[in-house]
Design an enzyme around this catalytic site. Structure first.
Site, PDB file in Angstrom:
ATOM      1  CG  ASP A 127      -1.855   1.180   1.249  1.00 38.16           C
ATOM      2  OD1 ASP A 127      -1.445   2.285   0.809  1.00 38.16           O
ATOM      3  OD2 ASP A 127      -3.000   1.013   1.675  1.00 38.16           O
ATOM      4  CG  HIS A 128       0.928   4.520  -2.930  1.00 38.67           C
ATOM      5  ND1 HIS A 128      -0.326   4.124  -3.294  1.00 38.67           N
ATOM      6  CD2 HIS A 128       0.890   5.870  -2.921  1.00 38.67           C
ATOM      7  CE1 HIS A 128      -1.082   5.180  -3.497  1.00 38.67           C
ATOM      8  NE2 HIS A 128      -0.382   6.260  -3.277  1.00 38.67           N
ATOM      9  CG  HIS A 190      -4.664   4.540  -0.036  1.00 42.41           C
ATOM     10  ND1 HIS A 190      -3.704   3.566  -0.143  1.00 42.41           N
ATOM     11  CD2 HIS A 190      -4.996   4.862  -1.307  1.00 42.41           C
ATOM     12  CE1 HIS A 190      -3.467   3.321  -1.422  1.00 42.41           C
ATOM     13  NE2 HIS A 190      -4.234   4.095  -2.144  1.00 42.41           N
TER      14      HIS A 190
HETATM   15  C1  BG6 Z   1      -4.626   4.958  -5.545  1.00 46.88           C
HETATM   16  C2  BG6 Z   1      -6.047   5.108  -6.019  1.00 46.88           C
HETATM   17  O1  BG6 Z   1      -4.478   3.786  -4.805  1.00 46.88           O
HETATM   18  O2  BG6 Z   1      -4.272   6.073  -4.730  1.00 46.88           O
HETATM   19  C3  BG6 Z   1      -6.198   6.410  -6.792  1.00 46.88           C
HETATM   20  O3  BG6 Z   1      -6.393   4.010  -6.856  1.00 46.88           O
HETATM   21  C4  BG6 Z   1      -5.730   7.574  -5.949  1.00 46.88           C
HETATM   22  O4  BG6 Z   1      -7.558   6.593  -7.189  1.00 46.88           O
HETATM   23  C5  BG6 Z   1      -4.337   7.317  -5.401  1.00 46.88           C
HETATM   24  O5  BG6 Z   1      -5.725   8.717  -6.777  1.00 46.88           O
HETATM   25  C6  BG6 Z   1      -3.958   8.384  -4.398  1.00 46.88           C
HETATM   26  O6  BG6 Z   1      -2.597   8.247  -4.061  1.00 46.88           O
HETATM   27  P1  BG6 Z   1      -1.743   9.517  -3.641  1.00 46.88           P
HETATM   28  O7  BG6 Z   1      -0.428   8.988  -3.246  1.00 46.88           O
HETATM   29  O8  BG6 Z   1      -1.704  10.410  -4.837  1.00 46.88           O
HETATM   30  O9  BG6 Z   1      -2.493  10.156  -2.510  1.00 46.88           O
END
Ligand code: BG6
Length: 442
Positions: A127-128, A190
């Site tokens: 999960d990034h 997230h």
């Molecule tokens: C992704 C979602 O996991 O996370 C996207 O599929 C979203 O819809 C993105 O835009 C948001 O990531 P970050 O790092 O830009 O907040």
């Protein structure tokens, strides 16, 4: 050999050509049908050749960057062909990326299939958000400072707001997004990562299994709502045409690859309660949406009001609320809102702020998250990856909302203008509890 070369644009300016060429010389490309067992036999042969030529010690990391439906078939084939067998001190790991299922049943089925052929310690569910420095810093802020933990509970905290607001629209991802929606796309992954780091109990050690066990435990303690409560404690909405930073945004339903009668939510707000000793009675309000006024990801902890009695005979009619705000993006910061006396002869009080900004303090470049996580996977540190029990606990919380909304159809779908702060209904979710969302200003 991979049939591409990098374009030397600004983004890769710092990437030295010689270094890139040395990376490129290690890259090979193998094409095949992922359902065909022969593909995996060829892959095994190829890997064995690589392992003879390079000092990999037989370690293998498979990054399955495919649509989720292919995770289980690929994982099973890797397992069956012996590609995942750990022997002679070599490790074999697999990274998969969300979505880990689309509801509780499919998440369970996916875990089950993967665990049939792989060991949990070989699976790295990425999960990034967990690679973001400020997200990791939540644990350090809470547990490396004697200051916060004594007040991190129901005695001192009134409520918590978790916001992941995006100004970007669905863009080119219509096909994926319209079958997914804001809840599935963002909440069990997230937002729940943020929730569990903010609310979990202190782990015994800063180490993978201890941290992941506490995170899963926290999600287990969240109330699973019945249908009526799920409807009462949630708002889902879809954006309509509007303007974001002076750019016209068209209606969600008019976007490419979106069903013109779609009832998919592009915004969701939820009220959750955690049934444990620390958090009983403290609401956690979560919201996320696309095409909002600005990008803002933050966790805001609102502390209980000081007793007003002392100021009864002064001109002060109210005190500003005390917030500790953990800013994740675009600004990586920690700020504290508190009351201070306005200089002068009379007693006048106003809310003021104090901010610690990561960029001002540390010179390190911002990471995207992925590099940290892939490195951690290579050194076998699973602290920042999700475990099967945590995934299922997350879907258990979300499932009642999915069910309630499916039954309600278009009836409960609110609307908001692109470029706004979200639907009015989301305001009511807090106003009825005598609270307000913080403004979405990036
Ligand atoms: C992704 C979602 O996991 O996370 C996207 O599929 C979203 O819809 C993105 O835009 C948001 O990531 P970050 O790092 O830009 O907040």
């Amino acid at each position: 050999m991979m049939p591409f070369a990098p374009t030397w644009t600004k983004g890769c300016a710092s990437l030295r050509r010689a270094r890139w060429m040395s990376v490129l010389s290690c890259v090979t490309y193998l094409q095949g049908d992922f359902e065909d067992p022969k593909t995996y036999e060829r892959l095994r042969d190829q890997l064995e050749r690589v392992e003879q030529a390079r000092p990999t010690r037989g370690n293998r990391l498979f990054y399955i960057a495919t649509p989720p439906a292919a995770f289980a078939p690929i994982g099973c084939q890797l397992g069956r062909t012996g590609l995942m067998r750990e022997e002679n001190g070599a490790w074999r790991r697999v990274i998969i990326e969300k979505p880990f299922g689309t509801d509780l049943a499919s998440a369970r089925a996916l875990n089950h299939k993967l665990l049939d052929v792989l060991d949990e310690h070989q699976i790295y569910r990425i999960d990034h958000y967990l690679g973001k420095e400020t997200v990791q810093n939540i644990l350090v802020l809470r547990f490396a400072n004697g200051l916060f933990e004594p007040i991190w509970n129901r005695d001192h905290i009134d409520h918590v707001q978790i916001t992941v607001a995006e100004s970007q629209t669905v863009g080119q991802r219509g096909r994926f997004y319209d079958t997914t929606g804001a809840l599935r796309d963002m909440v069990p992954n997230h937002l729940f990562q943020l929730l569990s780091l903010v609310a979990m109990e202190p782990p015994a050690r800063f180490e993978g299994s201890a941290v992941r066990a506490e995170k899963a435990e926290l999600l287990e303690a969240a109330q699973v709502q019945n249908t009526a409560d799920a409807l009462r404690n949630s708002v889902r909405a879809q954006y309509q045409a509007g303007y974001i930073a002076n750019n016209k945004v068209e209606d969600y339903r008019k976007t490419a690859d979106i069903d013109p009668a779609s009832v998919t939510e592009t915004y969701v707000a939820l009220k959750l309660m955690i049934d444990n000793w620390r958090w009983a009675g403290v609401p956690f309000y979560l919201r996320t949406g696309k095409a909002l006024r600005s990008q803002l990801t933050e966790v805001a902890i609102n502390f209980k009001q000081a007793p007003f009695a002392m100021f009864r005979d002064t001109p002060i009619d109210r005190l500003a609320r005390n917030f500790l705000v953990l800013g994740i993006q675009p600004d990586e910061c920690i700020s504290l809102r508190f009351n201070a006396k306005v200089p002068g002869p009379s007693v006048t009080i106003t809310g003021v702020g104090m901010t610690f900004d990561y960029e001002d303090y540390f010179e390190a470049a911002r990471s995207t998250g992925y590099e940290t996580l892939i490195y951690d996977c290579m050194i076998g540190d699973a602290t920042l990856f999700q475990r099967a029990d945590g995934i299922e606990a997350g879907w258990r919380i979300v499932q009642p909302f999915i069910d309630a909304w499916r039954n309600a159809g278009a009836k409960e779908l609110a609307a908001y203008k692109a470029g706004s702060e979200g639907p009015e209904e989301a305001e009511h979710l807090l106003v009825r509890d005598g609270r307000r969302w913080r403004a979405i200003r990036g």
